[in-house]
Design an enzyme around this catalytic site. Structure first.
Site, short mmCIF file in Angstrom:
data_model
loop_
_atom_site.label_atom_id
_atom_site.label_comp_id
_atom_site.label_asym_id
_atom_site.label_seq_id
_atom_site.Cartn_x
_atom_site.Cartn_y
_atom_site.Cartn_z
N GLY A 101 0.80 -1.21 0.00
CA GLY A 101 0.00 0.00 0.00
C GLY A 101 0.83 1.26 0.00
O GLY A 101 1.96 1.29 -0.50
N VAL A 155 2.45 2.84 2.29
CA VAL A 155 3.72 2.85 3.03
C VAL A 155 4.68 1.83 2.43
O VAL A 155 5.80 2.17 2.02
CB VAL A 155 3.49 2.56 4.52
CG1 VAL A 155 4.83 2.41 5.25
CG2 VAL A 155 2.66 3.66 5.16
N ALA A 174 5.12 12.27 3.97
CA ALA A 174 3.97 13.11 3.65
C ALA A 174 3.52 12.73 2.25
O ALA A 174 4.32 12.75 1.31
CB ALA A 174 4.34 14.59 3.71
N CYS A 224 -3.45 9.26 8.36
CA CYS A 224 -2.70 9.22 9.62
C CYS A 224 -3.21 10.12 10.73
O CYS A 224 -3.40 9.66 11.85
CB CYS A 224 -1.23 9.55 9.35
SG CYS A 224 -0.37 8.32 8.38
N PHE A 225 -3.42 11.39 10.44
CA PHE A 225 -3.62 12.35 11.51
C PHE A 225 -4.76 11.97 12.45
O PHE A 225 -4.56 11.81 13.65
CB PHE A 225 -3.84 13.75 10.95
CG PHE A 225 -2.58 14.44 10.50
CD1 PHE A 225 -1.34 13.85 10.67
CD2 PHE A 225 -2.62 15.69 9.91
CE1 PHE A 225 -0.17 14.47 10.26
CE2 PHE A 225 -1.46 16.34 9.51
CZ PHE A 225 -0.24 15.72 9.69
N PHE A 285 -7.60 14.27 -0.29
CA PHE A 285 -7.47 15.01 0.97
C PHE A 285 -6.43 16.12 0.88
O PHE A 285 -6.44 17.06 1.67
CB PHE A 285 -7.18 14.07 2.14
CG PHE A 285 -5.72 13.74 2.36
CD1 PHE A 285 -4.94 14.51 3.21
CD2 PHE A 285 -5.13 12.64 1.75
CE1 PHE A 285 -3.60 14.20 3.43
CE2 PHE A 285 -3.80 12.32 1.97
CZ PHE A 285 -3.04 13.11 2.80
#
Length: 471
Positions: free
Chosen positions: A15, A17, A168, A280-281, A342
Protein backbone atom coordinates in the site's frame (compact mmCIF):
# COMPACT_ATOMS: atom_id res chain seq x y z
CA UNK A 1 27.21 -9.77 18.28
CA UNK A 2 28.09 -9.01 14.68
CA UNK A 3 25.10 -7.58 12.81
CA UNK A 4 23.52 -9.69 10.08
CA UNK A 5 24.32 -8.55 6.54
CA UNK A 6 20.91 -8.21 4.89
CA UNK A 7 20.65 -9.50 1.30
CA UNK A 8 16.91 -10.30 1.04
CA UNK A 9 14.03 -8.14 2.27
CA UNK A 10 10.32 -8.94 2.26
CA UNK A 11 7.62 -6.29 2.73
CA UNK A 12 4.16 -7.45 3.84
CA UNK A 13 1.72 -4.92 2.38
CA UNK A 14 1.86 -3.15 -0.99
CA UNK A 15 0.00 0.00 0.00
CA UNK A 16 0.91 3.65 0.58
CA UNK A 17 3.72 2.85 3.03
CA UNK A 18 5.15 -0.48 1.92
CA UNK A 19 5.13 0.18 -1.83
CA UNK A 20 7.04 3.48 -2.01
CA UNK A 21 9.32 2.73 0.97
CA UNK A 22 10.59 -0.62 -0.27
CA UNK A 23 10.74 0.53 -3.90
CA UNK A 24 13.21 3.21 -2.78
CA UNK A 25 15.12 0.67 -0.64
CA UNK A 26 15.48 -1.48 -3.76
CA UNK A 27 16.61 1.49 -5.89
CA UNK A 28 19.22 2.61 -3.36
CA UNK A 29 20.41 -0.92 -2.45
CA UNK A 30 20.87 -2.79 -5.76
CA UNK A 31 22.67 -5.59 -3.90
CA UNK A 32 19.54 -6.40 -1.85
CA UNK A 33 16.62 -8.37 -3.30
CA UNK A 34 13.37 -6.67 -2.25
CA UNK A 35 10.04 -8.48 -2.63
CA UNK A 36 6.80 -6.64 -1.86
CA UNK A 37 3.87 -8.99 -1.25
CA UNK A 38 0.15 -8.59 -0.81
CA UNK A 39 -2.88 -10.89 -0.92
CA UNK A 40 -4.70 -8.38 -3.15
CA UNK A 41 -4.09 -9.77 -6.67
CA UNK A 42 -5.43 -6.64 -8.40
CA UNK A 43 -3.05 -4.43 -6.45
CA UNK A 44 -0.03 -6.61 -7.27
CA UNK A 45 -1.09 -6.74 -10.93
CA UNK A 46 -1.14 -2.93 -10.96
CA UNK A 47 2.38 -2.77 -9.49
CA UNK A 48 3.49 -5.20 -12.23
CA UNK A 49 1.53 -3.53 -15.06
CA UNK A 50 3.51 -3.15 -18.32
CA UNK A 51 2.41 0.48 -18.69
CA UNK A 52 3.26 1.28 -15.04
CA UNK A 53 -0.33 2.11 -14.15
CA UNK A 54 0.55 1.86 -10.44
CA UNK A 55 -2.16 1.44 -7.77
CA UNK A 56 -1.20 4.67 -6.01
CA UNK A 57 -0.27 8.08 -7.34
CA UNK A 58 2.84 9.65 -5.89
CA UNK A 59 5.13 12.06 -7.78
CA UNK A 60 8.39 10.31 -8.68
CA UNK A 61 7.21 6.81 -7.74
CA UNK A 62 6.83 5.55 -11.29
CA UNK A 63 10.41 6.50 -12.12
CA UNK A 64 11.69 4.60 -9.07
CA UNK A 65 9.70 1.47 -10.00
CA UNK A 66 10.81 1.68 -13.65
CA UNK A 67 14.47 1.64 -12.58
CA UNK A 68 14.28 -1.17 -10.02
CA UNK A 69 11.42 -3.50 -11.01
CA UNK A 70 12.71 -6.78 -12.43
CA UNK A 71 16.27 -5.98 -11.33
CA UNK A 72 16.06 -6.40 -7.58
CA UNK A 73 12.47 -5.22 -6.93
CA UNK A 74 9.63 -7.72 -7.25
CA UNK A 75 5.89 -7.66 -6.53
CA UNK A 76 4.12 -10.92 -5.73
CA UNK A 77 1.15 -12.61 -4.07
CA UNK A 78 3.36 -15.53 -3.00
CA UNK A 79 3.59 -14.31 0.59
CA UNK A 80 4.94 -17.54 2.10
CA UNK A 81 7.83 -17.80 -0.36
CA UNK A 82 8.90 -14.19 0.28
CA UNK A 83 8.80 -14.70 4.06
CA UNK A 84 10.75 -17.94 3.76
CA UNK A 85 13.57 -16.33 1.77
CA UNK A 86 13.87 -13.01 3.63
CA UNK A 87 16.29 -12.16 6.41
CA UNK A 88 14.46 -8.91 7.22
CA UNK A 89 10.67 -8.45 7.01
CA UNK A 90 8.87 -5.11 6.99
CA UNK A 91 5.30 -5.33 8.31
CA UNK A 92 3.44 -2.59 6.43
CA UNK A 93 -0.16 -3.73 6.75
CA UNK A 94 -3.18 -1.54 7.41
CA UNK A 95 -4.02 -0.49 10.99
CA UNK A 96 -7.42 1.23 10.69
CA UNK A 97 -9.45 2.57 13.59
CA UNK A 98 -11.68 -0.12 15.12
CA UNK A 99 -15.33 0.07 14.02
CA UNK A 100 -16.74 -2.21 16.71
CA UNK A 101 -15.91 -3.79 20.06
CA UNK A 102 -13.70 -2.40 22.81
CA UNK A 103 -12.19 0.94 21.79
CA UNK A 104 -14.43 1.32 18.73
CA UNK A 105 -13.90 4.69 17.06
CA UNK A 106 -10.56 5.27 18.80
CA UNK A 107 -8.30 2.22 19.14
CA UNK A 108 -6.24 0.85 16.25
CA UNK A 109 -7.46 -2.42 14.76
CA UNK A 110 -4.39 -4.65 14.96
CA UNK A 111 -6.01 -7.68 13.33
CA UNK A 112 -3.86 -7.42 10.18
CA UNK A 113 -0.69 -6.98 12.26
CA UNK A 114 -1.50 -10.09 14.28
CA UNK A 115 -2.34 -12.14 11.17
CA UNK A 116 0.92 -11.06 9.54
CA UNK A 117 2.88 -11.91 12.69
CA UNK A 118 1.32 -15.38 12.92
CA UNK A 119 2.07 -16.03 9.26
CA UNK A 120 5.73 -15.06 9.76
CA UNK A 121 5.98 -17.49 12.69
CA UNK A 122 4.20 -20.31 10.80
CA UNK A 123 6.27 -20.04 7.62
CA UNK A 124 9.75 -19.19 8.92
CA UNK A 125 12.37 -21.92 9.15
CA UNK A 126 15.24 -19.54 9.97
CA UNK A 127 15.80 -16.50 12.18
CA UNK A 128 14.33 -13.17 11.03
CA UNK A 129 14.45 -9.49 11.85
CA UNK A 130 10.82 -8.30 11.93
CA UNK A 131 10.32 -4.55 11.47
CA UNK A 132 7.14 -2.70 12.45
CA UNK A 133 6.54 -0.23 9.63
CA UNK A 134 2.82 0.22 10.21
CA UNK A 135 1.76 2.89 12.68
CA UNK A 136 0.90 0.97 15.84
CA UNK A 137 0.03 1.70 19.48
CA UNK A 138 2.83 1.80 22.03
CA UNK A 139 4.03 -1.68 23.06
CA UNK A 140 2.57 -3.50 20.05
CA UNK A 141 6.03 -5.01 19.55
CA UNK A 142 5.58 -6.82 22.85
CA UNK A 143 2.44 -8.54 21.53
CA UNK A 144 4.23 -9.43 18.28
CA UNK A 145 7.17 -10.90 20.16
CA UNK A 146 4.86 -13.00 22.34
CA UNK A 147 3.15 -14.44 19.24
CA UNK A 148 6.41 -15.10 17.43
CA UNK A 149 8.11 -16.79 20.37
CA UNK A 150 5.06 -18.92 21.15
CA UNK A 151 4.86 -20.21 17.57
CA UNK A 152 8.48 -20.33 16.43
CA UNK A 153 10.19 -23.47 15.21
CA UNK A 154 13.33 -24.81 16.97
CA UNK A 155 16.38 -22.73 16.07
CA UNK A 156 14.33 -19.76 14.82
CA UNK A 157 14.93 -16.44 16.51
CA UNK A 158 12.93 -13.26 15.93
CA UNK A 159 14.21 -9.77 16.71
CA UNK A 160 11.62 -7.01 16.51
CA UNK A 161 12.40 -3.44 15.50
CA UNK A 162 10.21 -0.36 15.23
CA UNK A 163 10.90 1.78 12.17
CA UNK A 164 7.98 4.22 11.77
CA UNK A 165 7.51 6.09 8.51
CA UNK A 166 7.41 9.90 8.47
CA UNK A 167 6.21 10.34 4.90
CA UNK A 168 3.97 13.11 3.65
CA UNK A 169 1.75 12.01 0.79
CA UNK A 170 2.59 14.04 -2.28
CA UNK A 171 6.28 14.26 -1.31
CA UNK A 172 6.85 10.65 -0.17
CA UNK A 173 9.62 9.85 -2.65
CA UNK A 174 11.46 13.07 -1.84
CA UNK A 175 11.00 12.29 1.88
CA UNK A 176 12.47 8.82 1.35
CA UNK A 177 15.42 10.06 -0.71
CA UNK A 178 16.36 12.76 1.84
CA UNK A 179 14.59 12.09 5.17
CA UNK A 180 14.70 14.50 8.10
CA UNK A 181 15.51 11.45 10.18
CA UNK A 182 15.25 7.66 10.17
CA UNK A 183 14.09 6.35 13.52
CA UNK A 184 14.82 2.76 14.56
CA UNK A 185 13.74 1.36 17.91
CA UNK A 186 14.99 -1.87 19.44
CA UNK A 187 15.18 -3.70 22.72
CA UNK A 188 18.31 -2.52 24.48
CA UNK A 189 19.78 -6.03 24.60
CA UNK A 190 22.85 -7.22 22.66
CA UNK A 191 20.58 -9.10 20.25
CA UNK A 192 18.24 -6.12 19.83
CA UNK A 193 21.09 -3.71 19.20
CA UNK A 194 22.66 -6.09 16.68
CA UNK A 195 19.39 -6.35 14.75
CA UNK A 196 19.11 -2.57 14.87
CA UNK A 197 22.58 -2.20 13.38
CA UNK A 198 21.57 -4.50 10.49
CA UNK A 199 18.75 -2.12 9.54
CA UNK A 200 21.01 0.91 10.07
CA UNK A 201 23.40 -0.57 7.49
CA UNK A 202 20.55 -0.88 4.96
CA UNK A 203 19.57 2.79 5.32
CA UNK A 204 23.18 3.90 5.42
CA UNK A 205 23.44 3.03 1.72
CA UNK A 206 21.94 6.49 1.09
CA UNK A 207 21.05 8.13 4.41
CA UNK A 208 23.91 9.77 6.38
CA UNK A 209 24.63 8.11 9.73
CA UNK A 210 23.92 11.35 11.61
CA UNK A 211 20.32 11.25 10.37
CA UNK A 212 19.70 7.71 11.63
CA UNK A 213 18.53 7.72 15.26
CA UNK A 214 18.46 4.54 17.30
CA UNK A 215 16.25 4.54 20.40
CA UNK A 216 14.33 2.18 22.67
CA UNK A 217 11.47 0.19 21.16
CA UNK A 218 8.69 1.94 23.08
CA UNK A 219 10.04 5.43 22.41
CA UNK A 220 10.08 4.70 18.67
CA UNK A 221 6.47 3.48 18.66
CA UNK A 222 5.25 6.51 20.61
CA UNK A 223 7.31 8.99 18.54
CA UNK A 224 5.26 8.28 15.41
CA UNK A 225 1.95 9.01 17.18
CA UNK A 226 3.48 12.06 18.85
CA UNK A 227 4.80 13.53 15.59
CA UNK A 228 1.45 13.24 13.81
CA UNK A 229 -0.45 14.54 16.83
CA UNK A 230 1.79 17.62 17.07
CA UNK A 231 1.43 18.38 13.34
CA UNK A 232 -2.35 18.00 13.45
CA UNK A 233 -2.45 20.16 16.57
CA UNK A 234 -0.79 23.00 14.64
CA UNK A 235 -3.39 22.74 11.88
CA UNK A 236 -6.28 22.75 14.35
CA UNK A 237 -4.71 25.70 16.17
CA UNK A 238 -4.48 27.85 13.04
CA UNK A 239 -7.97 26.76 11.97
CA UNK A 240 -9.32 27.83 15.37
CA UNK A 241 -7.73 31.24 14.78
CA UNK A 242 -9.28 31.36 11.29
CA UNK A 243 -12.74 31.37 12.91
CA UNK A 244 -11.70 34.38 15.00
CA UNK A 245 -10.37 36.10 11.86
CA UNK A 246 -13.68 35.66 10.06
CA UNK A 247 -15.54 37.11 13.05
CA UNK A 248 -13.23 40.11 13.49
CA UNK A 249 -12.13 40.98 9.96
CA UNK A 250 -8.53 39.86 10.54
CA UNK A 251 -6.68 37.99 7.77
CA UNK A 252 -5.52 34.47 8.68
CA UNK A 253 -2.68 34.62 6.11
CA UNK A 254 -1.26 37.70 7.80
CA UNK A 255 -1.69 36.19 11.27
CA UNK A 256 -0.05 32.86 10.34
CA UNK A 257 2.84 34.63 8.58
CA UNK A 258 3.44 36.82 11.63
CA UNK A 259 3.37 33.83 13.97
CA UNK A 260 5.49 31.66 11.68
CA UNK A 261 8.29 34.25 11.52
CA UNK A 262 9.01 33.49 15.16
CA UNK A 263 11.95 31.07 15.04
CA UNK A 264 10.55 29.23 18.05
CA UNK A 265 7.37 28.41 16.11
CA UNK A 266 8.29 28.26 12.39
CA UNK A 267 5.96 28.52 9.39
CA UNK A 268 5.17 24.89 8.59
CA UNK A 269 1.64 23.50 9.10
CA UNK A 270 0.26 26.96 9.88
CA UNK A 271 -1.87 27.26 6.74
CA UNK A 272 -5.59 27.49 7.43
CA UNK A 273 -7.89 25.19 5.46
CA UNK A 274 -11.22 23.47 5.50
CA UNK A 275 -9.60 20.78 7.66
CA UNK A 276 -6.93 18.08 7.68
CA UNK A 277 -7.45 14.59 6.29
CA UNK A 278 -5.39 11.61 5.20
CA UNK A 279 -4.72 8.18 6.57
CA UNK A 280 -2.70 9.22 9.62
CA UNK A 281 -3.62 12.35 11.51
CA UNK A 282 -7.09 11.56 12.77
CA UNK A 283 -6.40 7.83 13.21
CA UNK A 284 -3.20 8.41 15.17
CA UNK A 285 -4.68 11.09 17.43
CA UNK A 286 -7.67 8.87 18.26
CA UNK A 287 -5.19 6.10 18.96
CA UNK A 288 -3.34 8.45 21.33
CA UNK A 289 -6.65 9.35 23.01
CA UNK A 290 -7.43 5.67 23.55
CA UNK A 291 -3.92 4.98 24.84
CA UNK A 292 -4.20 7.88 27.30
CA UNK A 293 -7.56 6.66 28.59
CA UNK A 294 -6.21 3.11 28.91
CA UNK A 295 -3.38 4.48 31.04
CA UNK A 296 -5.92 6.35 33.23
CA UNK A 297 -4.85 9.78 31.98
CA UNK A 298 -8.25 11.39 31.20
CA UNK A 299 -6.93 14.96 31.04
CA UNK A 300 -4.32 13.95 28.48
CA UNK A 301 -6.99 12.13 26.46
CA UNK A 302 -9.30 15.17 26.52
CA UNK A 303 -6.46 17.43 25.35
CA UNK A 304 -5.74 15.38 22.23
CA UNK A 305 -9.41 14.67 21.52
CA UNK A 306 -9.98 18.40 21.14
CA UNK A 307 -7.61 18.49 18.14
CA UNK A 308 -9.96 16.15 16.24
CA UNK A 309 -13.07 17.95 17.48
CA UNK A 310 -11.68 21.27 16.21
CA UNK A 311 -11.03 19.67 12.82
CA UNK A 312 -14.62 18.40 12.63
CA UNK A 313 -15.86 21.84 13.68
CA UNK A 314 -13.87 23.51 10.89
CA UNK A 315 -15.55 21.31 8.26
CA UNK A 316 -19.04 21.91 9.72
CA UNK A 317 -18.38 25.64 9.94
CA UNK A 318 -17.34 25.82 6.30
CA UNK A 319 -20.37 23.92 4.98
CA UNK A 320 -22.68 26.07 7.15
CA UNK A 321 -21.07 29.22 5.73
CA UNK A 322 -21.91 27.99 2.22
CA UNK A 323 -25.56 27.42 3.15
CA UNK A 324 -25.87 30.71 5.02
CA UNK A 325 -24.34 32.67 2.14
CA UNK A 326 -26.59 31.06 -0.47
CA UNK A 327 -29.61 32.70 1.18
CA UNK A 328 -29.97 29.99 3.87
CA UNK A 329 -30.94 27.21 1.47
CA UNK A 330 -29.14 25.10 -1.12
CA UNK A 331 -32.04 22.74 -1.84
CA UNK A 332 -32.03 22.05 -5.58
CA UNK A 333 -29.07 24.38 -6.16
CA UNK A 334 -26.07 23.25 -8.19
CA UNK A 335 -22.69 23.33 -6.43
CA UNK A 336 -19.30 22.41 -7.91
CA UNK A 337 -16.72 20.84 -5.61
CA UNK A 338 -13.19 21.14 -7.01
CA UNK A 339 -10.96 18.50 -5.46
CA UNK A 340 -11.79 15.22 -3.75
CA UNK A 341 -8.35 14.01 -2.58
CA UNK A 342 -7.47 15.01 0.97
CA UNK A 343 -4.52 17.07 -0.33
CA UNK A 344 -2.77 17.88 -3.60
CA UNK A 345 -0.39 15.48 -5.36
CA UNK A 346 -2.04 12.31 -4.10
CA UNK A 347 -5.01 10.18 -5.09
CA UNK A 348 -5.68 9.33 -1.44
CA UNK A 349 -9.15 10.31 -0.24
CA UNK A 350 -9.08 8.98 3.32
CA UNK A 351 -10.73 11.46 5.75
CA UNK A 352 -10.90 14.02 2.93
CA UNK A 353 -12.71 17.25 3.82
CA UNK A 354 -14.53 17.02 0.48
CA UNK A 355 -16.35 13.88 1.62
CA UNK A 356 -17.76 15.65 4.68
CA UNK A 357 -18.74 18.75 2.69
CA UNK A 358 -20.52 16.74 0.01
CA UNK A 359 -22.34 14.67 2.62
CA UNK A 360 -23.54 17.88 4.28
CA UNK A 361 -24.63 19.33 0.92
CA UNK A 362 -26.47 16.10 0.10
CA UNK A 363 -28.35 16.37 3.39
CA UNK A 364 -29.53 19.80 2.20
CA UNK A 365 -30.63 18.18 -1.10
CA UNK A 366 -28.23 20.16 -3.25
CA UNK A 367 -27.08 18.97 -6.68
CA UNK A 368 -23.31 18.48 -6.69
CA UNK A 369 -20.73 18.15 -9.46
CA UNK A 370 -17.24 16.90 -8.55
CA UNK A 371 -13.91 17.23 -10.33
CA UNK A 372 -10.57 15.85 -9.17
CA UNK A 373 -7.62 15.30 -11.54
CA UNK A 374 -6.37 12.08 -9.93
CA UNK A 375 -9.09 10.32 -7.89
CA UNK A 376 -10.82 7.42 -9.67
CA UNK A 377 -14.61 7.58 -10.10
CA UNK A 378 -15.05 4.24 -8.33
CA UNK A 379 -13.21 5.60 -5.28
CA UNK A 380 -15.45 8.68 -5.14
CA UNK A 381 -18.64 6.57 -5.23
CA UNK A 382 -17.24 4.22 -2.59
CA UNK A 383 -16.36 7.11 -0.26
CA UNK A 384 -19.74 8.82 -0.68
CA UNK A 385 -21.53 5.54 -0.02
CA UNK A 386 -19.51 4.95 3.17
CA UNK A 387 -20.20 8.53 4.31
CA UNK A 388 -23.98 8.00 3.95
CA UNK A 389 -24.45 4.27 4.63
CA UNK A 390 -28.24 4.51 4.98
CA UNK A 391 -28.65 6.14 1.54
CA UNK A 392 -28.63 3.75 -1.45
CA UNK A 393 -25.89 4.53 -3.98
CA UNK A 394 -28.49 4.94 -6.72
CA UNK A 395 -30.06 7.79 -4.71
CA UNK A 396 -26.66 9.44 -4.14
CA UNK A 397 -26.00 9.29 -7.89
CA UNK A 398 -29.26 11.13 -8.64
CA UNK A 399 -27.83 14.33 -7.14
CA UNK A 400 -24.07 13.86 -7.62
CA UNK A 401 -22.21 14.04 -10.95
CA UNK A 402 -18.54 13.22 -11.46
CA UNK A 403 -16.97 15.36 -14.19
CA UNK A 404 -13.64 15.44 -16.05
CA UNK A 405 -12.69 19.11 -16.10
CA UNK A 406 -13.15 22.34 -14.18
CA UNK A 407 -15.32 23.83 -16.92
CA UNK A 408 -17.56 20.77 -17.04
CA UNK A 409 -17.94 20.79 -13.25
CA UNK A 410 -18.79 24.48 -13.04
CA UNK A 411 -21.31 24.70 -15.91
CA UNK A 412 -24.59 26.29 -14.72
CA UNK A 413 -23.66 26.03 -11.03
CA UNK A 414 -24.44 28.70 -8.47
CA UNK A 415 -21.39 28.12 -6.28
CA UNK A 416 -17.86 26.73 -6.62
CA UNK A 417 -16.05 25.16 -3.65
CA UNK A 418 -12.26 24.69 -3.69
CA UNK A 419 -11.68 21.67 -1.44
CA UNK A 420 -8.19 20.50 -2.52
CA UNK A 421 -5.15 22.67 -3.27
CA UNK A 422 -4.33 21.14 -6.67
CA UNK A 423 -1.86 23.26 -8.67
CA UNK A 424 -4.27 23.08 -11.61
CA UNK A 425 -6.80 25.11 -9.62
CA UNK A 426 -4.38 28.02 -9.38
CA UNK A 427 -4.44 28.27 -13.18
CA UNK A 428 -8.20 28.22 -13.75
CA UNK A 429 -9.62 30.59 -16.36
CA UNK A 430 -12.04 32.25 -13.97
CA UNK A 431 -13.48 34.51 -16.70
CA UNK A 432 -14.64 31.38 -18.56
CA UNK A 433 -15.99 29.84 -15.35
CA UNK A 434 -17.89 33.00 -14.42
CA UNK A 435 -19.42 33.30 -17.89
CA UNK A 436 -21.14 29.92 -17.64
CA UNK A 437 -22.28 30.10 -13.99
CA UNK A 438 -25.70 31.13 -12.69
CA UNK A 439 -25.71 34.61 -11.21
CA UNK A 440 -24.90 35.75 -8.62
CA UNK A 441 -21.82 33.51 -8.87
CA UNK A 442 -20.35 32.43 -5.53
CA UNK A 443 -16.86 31.09 -4.88
CA UNK A 444 -15.80 29.54 -1.57
CA UNK A 445 -12.06 29.02 -1.20
CA UNK A 446 -11.26 26.41 1.46
CA UNK A 447 -7.56 26.27 0.59
CA UNK A 448 -6.42 29.91 0.26
CA UNK A 449 -5.68 29.45 -3.45
CA UNK A 450 -7.36 32.40 -5.17
CA UNK A 451 -6.83 36.15 -5.22
CA UNK A 452 -10.23 37.33 -3.97
CA UNK A 453 -9.82 40.90 -5.24
CA UNK A 454 -9.16 39.73 -8.81
CA UNK A 455 -12.18 37.43 -8.73
CA UNK A 456 -14.42 40.17 -7.37
CA UNK A 457 -13.33 42.31 -10.31
CA UNK A 458 -14.66 39.57 -12.61
CA UNK A 459 -17.95 39.56 -10.73
CA UNK A 460 -17.67 36.70 -8.27
CA UNK A 461 -18.89 36.91 -4.71
CA UNK A 462 -15.90 35.42 -2.89
CA UNK A 463 -15.62 33.85 0.55
CA UNK A 464 -12.13 32.82 1.68
CA UNK A 465 -11.55 30.78 4.80
CA UNK A 466 -10.02 32.85 7.58
CA UNK A 467 -11.04 36.22 6.13
CA UNK A 468 -13.90 38.31 7.37
CA UNK A 469 -14.56 40.35 4.25
CA UNK A 470 -18.19 40.81 3.33
CA UNK A 471 -19.31 39.38 0.01
Amino acid sequence: MAPLKVTKICCLGAGYVGGPTCAVVALKCPHIKVTIVDFNQARIDAWNSPDYNLPIYEPGLEDVVRQARGRNLFFSTNVDQAILEAELIFVSVNTPTKKSGVGAGFAADLNYVELATRQIARVSTSSKIVVEKSTVPCRTAESMRTILEANSKPGCRFDILSNPEFLAEGTAIQDLFAPDRVLIGSLQTPEGKSACESLVEVYNNWVPKQKIFTVGLWSSELSKLAANAMLAQRISSINALSAICEATGANIDEVSNAVGMDSRVGPKFLRASVGFGGSCFQKDILNLVYLSESLHLPEVAAYWRQVVEMNDYQKRRFSKRVVDTLFNTITGKRIAVLGFAFKADTGDTRESAAITLIRDFQAERARISIYDPKVEESQIWQDLQEASPTVPLVDIQKNVTITHSVLEATRDVEAVIIATEWREFKLIDWHAVYAQMSKPAFLFDGRLLVNPDELRQIGFRVSVIGRGETL
